[in-house]
Design an enzyme around this catalytic site. Structure first.
Site, PDB file in Angstrom:
ATOM      1  N   CYS A 161     -14.438   9.974  -3.465  1.00  0.00           N
ATOM      2  CA  CYS A 161     -14.718  10.100  -4.908  1.00  0.00           C
ATOM      3  C   CYS A 161     -16.164  10.464  -5.183  1.00  0.00           C
ATOM      4  O   CYS A 161     -16.471  11.070  -6.210  1.00  0.00           O
ATOM      5  CB  CYS A 161     -14.441   8.788  -5.621  1.00  0.00           C
ATOM      6  N   HIS A 210     -17.375   9.397 -12.452  1.00  0.00           N
ATOM      7  CA  HIS A 210     -16.165   9.796 -11.728  1.00  0.00           C
ATOM      8  C   HIS A 210     -14.953   9.352 -12.545  1.00  0.00           C
ATOM      9  O   HIS A 210     -14.884   8.210 -13.013  1.00  0.00           O
ATOM     10  CB  HIS A 210     -16.147   9.138 -10.347  1.00  0.00           C
ATOM     11  N   ASN A 224      -7.251  11.595 -11.802  1.00  0.00           N
ATOM     12  CA  ASN A 224      -8.338  11.474 -10.832  1.00  0.00           C
ATOM     13  C   ASN A 224      -8.254  12.662  -9.880  1.00  0.00           C
ATOM     14  O   ASN A 224      -7.370  12.730  -9.045  1.00  0.00           O
ATOM     15  CB  ASN A 224      -8.191  10.145 -10.078  1.00  0.00           C
TER      16      ASN A 224
HETATM   17  C1  LIG Z   1      -3.816   1.333  -9.851  1.00  0.00           C
HETATM   18  C2  LIG Z   1      -4.110   0.637 -11.170  1.00  0.00           C
HETATM   19  C3  LIG Z   1      -3.915   1.604 -12.324  1.00  0.00           C
HETATM   20  C4  LIG Z   1      -3.127  -0.501 -11.304  1.00  0.00           C
HETATM   21  O1  LIG Z   1      -3.381  -1.216 -12.490  1.00  0.00           O
HETATM   22  P1  LIG Z   1      -3.257  -2.813 -12.502  1.00  0.00           P
HETATM   23  O2  LIG Z   1      -3.469  -3.241 -13.880  1.00  0.00           O
HETATM   24  O3  LIG Z   1      -4.214  -3.296 -11.458  1.00  0.00           O
HETATM   25  O4  LIG Z   1      -1.777  -3.013 -12.105  1.00  0.00           O
HETATM   26  P2  LIG Z   1      -1.191  -3.889 -10.897  1.00  0.00           P
HETATM   27  O5  LIG Z   1      -1.522  -3.228  -9.590  1.00  0.00           O
HETATM   28  O6  LIG Z   1      -1.656  -5.291 -11.117  1.00  0.00           O
HETATM   29  O7  LIG Z   1       0.343  -3.794 -11.154  1.00  0.00           O
HETATM   30  C5  LIG Z   1       0.938  -4.504 -12.196  1.00  0.00           C
HETATM   31  C6  LIG Z   1       2.423  -4.318 -12.136  1.00  0.00           C
HETATM   32  O8  LIG Z   1       2.750  -2.948 -12.477  1.00  0.00           O
HETATM   33  C7  LIG Z   1       3.605  -2.401 -11.486  1.00  0.00           C
HETATM   34  N1  LIG Z   1       3.323  -0.980 -11.359  1.00  0.00           N
HETATM   35  C8  LIG Z   1       2.483  -0.369 -10.487  1.00  0.00           C
HETATM   36  N2  LIG Z   1       2.505   0.955 -10.701  1.00  0.00           N
HETATM   37  C9  LIG Z   1       3.366   1.187 -11.712  1.00  0.00           C
HETATM   38  C10 LIG Z   1       3.795   2.340 -12.376  1.00  0.00           C
HETATM   39  N3  LIG Z   1       3.349   3.578 -12.066  1.00  0.00           N
HETATM   40  N4  LIG Z   1       4.681   2.217 -13.388  1.00  0.00           N
HETATM   41  C11 LIG Z   1       5.136   1.013 -13.750  1.00  0.00           C
HETATM   42  N5  LIG Z   1       4.767  -0.141 -13.148  1.00  0.00           N
HETATM   43  C12 LIG Z   1       3.884  -0.043 -12.138  1.00  0.00           C
HETATM   44  C13 LIG Z   1       3.277  -3.170 -10.234  1.00  0.00           C
HETATM   45  O9  LIG Z   1       4.370  -3.111  -9.339  1.00  0.00           O
HETATM   46  C14 LIG Z   1       3.037  -4.555 -10.764  1.00  0.00           C
HETATM   47  O10 LIG Z   1       4.283  -5.167 -10.984  1.00  0.00           O
HETATM   48  P3  LIG Z   1       4.486  -6.708 -10.615  1.00  0.00           P
HETATM   49  O11 LIG Z   1       3.510  -7.465 -11.467  1.00  0.00           O
HETATM   50  O12 LIG Z   1       5.915  -6.933 -10.964  1.00  0.00           O
HETATM   51  O13 LIG Z   1       4.182  -6.808  -9.160  1.00  0.00           O
HETATM   52  C15 LIG Z   1      -5.557   0.099 -11.185  1.00  0.00           C
HETATM   53  O14 LIG Z   1      -5.674  -0.991 -10.317  1.00  0.00           O
HETATM   54  C16 LIG Z   1      -6.574   1.144 -10.801  1.00  0.00           C
HETATM   55  O15 LIG Z   1      -6.702   2.186 -11.423  1.00  0.00           O
HETATM   56  N6  LIG Z   1      -7.369   0.861  -9.772  1.00  0.00           N
HETATM   57  C17 LIG Z   1      -8.415   1.793  -9.328  1.00  0.00           C
HETATM   58  C18 LIG Z   1      -7.803   2.831  -8.464  1.00  0.00           C
HETATM   59  C19 LIG Z   1      -8.770   3.918  -8.145  1.00  0.00           C
HETATM   60  O16 LIG Z   1      -9.699   4.177  -8.858  1.00  0.00           O
HETATM   61  N7  LIG Z   1      -8.475   4.572  -7.050  1.00  0.00           N
HETATM   62  C20 LIG Z   1      -9.112   5.749  -6.700  1.00  0.00           C
HETATM   63  C21 LIG Z   1     -10.325   5.590  -6.013  1.00  0.00           C
HETATM   64  S1  LIG Z   1     -10.854   7.188  -5.858  1.00  0.00           S
END
Ligand SMILES: CC(C)(COP(=O)(O)OP(=O)(O)OC[C@H]1O[C@@H](n2cnc3c(N)ncnc32)[C@H](O)[C@@H]1OP(=O)(O)O)[C@@H](O)C(=O)NCCC(=O)NCCS
Length: 282
Positions: free
Chosen positions: A111, A251, A281
């Site tokens: 990133c 980013h 992203n």
């Molecule tokens: C990935 C991200 C959006 C997830 O958001 P979050 O609020 O942390 O969500 P969680 O991982 O806690 O998931 C919550 C629930 O949603 C579900 N879920 C995950 N992806 C899903 C989707 N696309 N659609 C619906 N539900 C989804 C999960 O299974 C989880 O369900 P559960 O509680 O029954 O287990 C967030 O953590 C994020 O953006 N992180 C940074 C990632 C990043 O920047 N990566 C790139 C680096 S370059």
């Protein structure tokens, strides 16, 4: 004082749009979940090579700078999704541009690749090693998406950006940079089968190793605190405060990450740039 000034810039967003509504058709997700958790409504998917996106962005940047490919002395290509490992993406781009002969290297800082590229170019220009450097940041992350992994695949898209950086003895140019890394956190974002630790035969047998695997929550927390700390540090180096800054272009990983960083830095709404809604992203 000799500085490195950005004199041209260009981008390339491939035309194919993958909207949240399209993802609803292929996985158990909703537009509401994706946009409320990440701010993303759609992302672009490339039908062509990473270096084609890079070429278009680079040609636009060169045109904006009023330069020809032969004027460039060094190409820095930041990517973690090169067309292939060898030849390098920078070499492939060099050939496509018709810029053979100049120096060229790839840089993989995920990133942060573009920031690392600009920092490297700026340092090499201020030392006097080069006068004109082309920096490209390009990703074709869709190729590493496992669209059965809904928590990861909804976030990423394809695209490229490029800048021309030139030596300038006036006031304009890069004022300060800061870089950092924590290699021990590498397991939070990995493509296990993408390198030489997995043999070609094993990678063919187990395709799951060729997809990007991510611990989203862990990255989220670390990104907020470290992006804010890096921004504070670079402002200090430049002898400036947030009030001196017109626009912060972070980013584009997640709208909630950007807003959390903005809160820590006490940025106003108009100081924060965001286009994640349309590109995800990249
Ligand atoms: C990935 C991200 C959006 C997830 O958001 P979050 O609020 O942390 O969500 P969680 O991982 O806690 O998931 C919550 C629930 O949603 C579900 N879920 C995950 N992806 C899903 C989707 N696309 N659609 C619906 N539900 C989804 C999960 O299974 C989880 O369900 P559960 O509680 O029954 O287990 C967030 O953590 C994020 O953006 N992180 C940074 C990632 C990043 O920047 N990566 C790139 C680096 S370059």
């Amino acid at each position: 004082m000799r500085r490195a000034q950005i004199t041209g810039w260009g981008g390339c967003a491939p035309p194919t749009v993958l909207a949240n509504a399209d993802l609803e058709q292929i996985m158990d997700t909703t537009d509401e979940w994706i946009s409320s958790r990440s701010g993303i409504k759609e992302r672009r998917i490339s039908h062509t090579d990473n270096t084609e996106l890079g070429r278009v962005a680079a040609e636009r940047a060169l045109a904006a700078a009023g330069l020809r490919p032969g004027d460039i002395e060094l190409i820095i290509y930041a990517t973690l999704t090169p067309d292939m490992l060898v030849p390098s993406a920078s070499g492939v781009l060099q050939s496509k541009l018709g810029a053979d002969g100049c120096a060229a290297f790839d840089l993989n800082a995920a990133c942060s690749g573009f920031v690392y590229g600009v920092t490297a170019a700026s340092s090499l220009i201020t030392t006097g090693a080069y006068d004109r450097v082309l920096v490209v940041g390009a990703e074709r992350l869709s190729r590493w998406m496992d669209y059965s992994d809904r928590a990861t695949s909804v976030l990423f898209g394809d695209g490229a950006g490029a800048v021309v950086m030139e030596a300038n003895d006036g006031d304009a140019g890069v004022l300060a940079t800061t870089l950092g890394n924590n290699g021990s956190w590498g397991d939070s974002l990995t493509v296990p089968g993408s390198g030489s630790s997995v043999s070609f035969v094993d990678a063919q047998r187990d395709h799951s190793q060729n997809a990007l695997v991510m611990d989203g929550q862990d990255i989220f927390k670390k990104a907020v605190s470290h992006m804010a700390a890096a921004a504070t540090e670079v402002l200090e180096k430049a002898g400036m405060t947030v009030a001196d800054v017109d626009l912060v272009v972070p980013h584009q990983a997640n709208q909630r990450i950007m807003e959390a960083v903005a809160r820590r830095l006490r940025l106003s709404e108009t100081q924060l740039f965001s286009n994640i809604e349309s590109y995800g992203n990249t």
